[in-house]
Design an enzyme around this catalytic site. Structure first.
Site, PDB file in Angstrom:
ATOM      1  N   THR A  14       0.723  -1.185   0.061  1.00 36.52           N
ATOM      2  CA  THR A  14       0.012  -0.181   0.116  1.00 36.52           C
ATOM      3  C   THR A  14       0.842   1.319   0.069  1.00 36.52           C
ATOM      4  OG1 THR A  14      -1.702  -1.016   1.289  1.00 36.52           O
ATOM      5  CG2 THR A  14      -1.668   1.335   1.375  1.00 36.52           C
ATOM      6  N   SER A  59       0.966  -7.141  -0.923  1.00 32.64           N
ATOM      7  CA  SER A  59       1.248  -8.056   0.315  1.00 32.64           C
ATOM      8  C   SER A  59       0.926  -9.562   0.038  1.00 32.64           C
ATOM      9  CB  SER A  59       0.795  -7.468   1.656  1.00 32.64           C
ATOM     10  OG  SER A  59       1.553  -7.990   2.681  1.00 32.64           O
ATOM     11  N   ASP A  92      -0.366  -6.603   4.972  1.00 34.93           N
ATOM     12  CA  ASP A  92      -1.009  -7.901   5.379  1.00 34.93           C
ATOM     13  C   ASP A  92      -0.008  -9.283   5.889  1.00 34.93           C
ATOM     14  OD1 ASP A  92      -3.434  -6.879   4.628  1.00 34.93           O
ATOM     15  OD2 ASP A  92      -3.789  -7.565   2.663  1.00 34.93           O
TER      16      ASP A  92
END
Length: 335
Positions: A14, A59, A92
């Protein structure tokens, strides 16, 4: 004053995602490591940085071979003179990547992992602040010898205990029970916990980084062991079972655990997200006492995903017989 050199390796996530949509939604990885560095005010004052794009992945697309390549890159950066290393990635799987790196990180120089919960185009994007904190952490003399660290939301966590505990919040990363080991306050990195570094695993002559297979099986209400019984011992190098409470399973699941544990290491961990596996409280079928009697190994304070990575790393080094796994879990699953 001598300026410290920090190497920054970008894996995507992100922190590096942007969108072509006016709404700023449906972001995907697009920004290089150099772009991330250019977007951080004050970074040049903290250190001399060199950024490199190692991958451009969300991720969930990261895997062990990618992280092991990042480890090799980080080692080369330190051998080339870097005072510390920062790796950026998606959140994640950040807690898993950091733990895997820590298992093998054998330098006193800090290796710091960070990321972001909000994309660069979002209001209040947290990536620049997290990256600046990570760089400050990487150049701090107090960070040396602490292994792999996670810098997030002005807090510093050790890779062994940190976990993503919220799906959306910018303060998603916590170290359940033990808490953060330090903070970044007014550009100063402050630690409140002394160094407690475990010896890293030795890579040496390892198998191919994509060879070990260590499944993670989560138990559930009414679990009869069906999924675990589908695993053949010759196809896996070990298994982790995420159990109820302090690592408990149903009686039928316990029988499946015993059958598999006769041939490969089976580790049971707690799926609760905080607290250790039990050792001697309960004695019913499927309890910790029963599972140990069937040959399974309690993960201690390690959560299921990190217990799985430990078994994967031990298999990678060829040290995954029952006794070696039992000793490694006892060491790394204890505060």
């Amino acid at each position: 004053m001598t300026r410290h050199h920090v190497a920054i390796g970008a894996l995507g996530g992100t922190i590096a995602m942007t969108s072509a949509e006016p709404s700023g939604g449906a972001v995907v990885p697009t920004l290089t490591g150099e772009s991330l560095v250019d977007a951080v005010p004050g970074l040049a004052d903290a250190a001399e940085v060199r950024a490199e794009t190692l991958a451009m992945l969300p991720s969930p697309s990261l895997d062990e071979p990618t992280i092991m390549r990042a480890l090799a890159w980080a080692r080369a950066a330190v051998d080339g003179g870097a005072a510390g290393v920062v790796i950026t990635q998606g959140t994640d799987t950040l807690e898993e990547s950091a733990f895997l790196l820590d298992l093998f990180w054998d330098h006193p120089e800090p290796l710091v992992v960070t990321g972001a919960m909000r994309s660069p185009q979002a209001a209040g994007a947290d990536g620049p602040a997290n990256l600046l904190t990570a760089v400050r952490c990487a150049v701090s003399p107090a960070s040396r010898g602490r292994g792999v660290l996670v810098a997030f939301d002005d807090e510093i966590h050790h890779a062994r205990w940190v976990a993503k505990t919220d799906s959306m919040s910018t303060s998603a990363f916590r170290s359940p029970v033990f808490g953060p080991i330090g903070r970044c306050v007014e550009a100063e990195v402050v630690y409140g916990v002394p160094v407690g570094r475990l010896a890293p695993l030795r890579l040496g002559n390892v198998r191919g980084a994509d060879d070990p297979r260590v499944p993670l099986v989560a138990t559930y209400l009414g679990d009869d062991g069906y999924l675990l019984d589908r695993l053949r011992a010759e196809d896996v190098d070990g298994v982790v079972v995420a159990g109820f409470g302090a690592g408990h399973v149903s009686p039928r699941m316990a029988e499946a655990v015993g059958r598999l544990a006769a041939d490969v290491p089976v580790v049971f961990a707690s799926r609760t997200g905080s607290g250790p596996t039990g050792r001697a409280m309960y004695g019913y079928p499927g309890s910790e006492v029963d599972l140990v009697a069937r040959g399974a190994i309690g993960a201690g304070w390690l959560p299921p995903v990190k217990a799985r990575l430990l078994l994967w790393a031990l298999a990678l080094t060829g040290a995954n017989d029952h006794d070696a796994v039992r000793a490694a879990v006892a060491e790394r699953g204890t505060p």
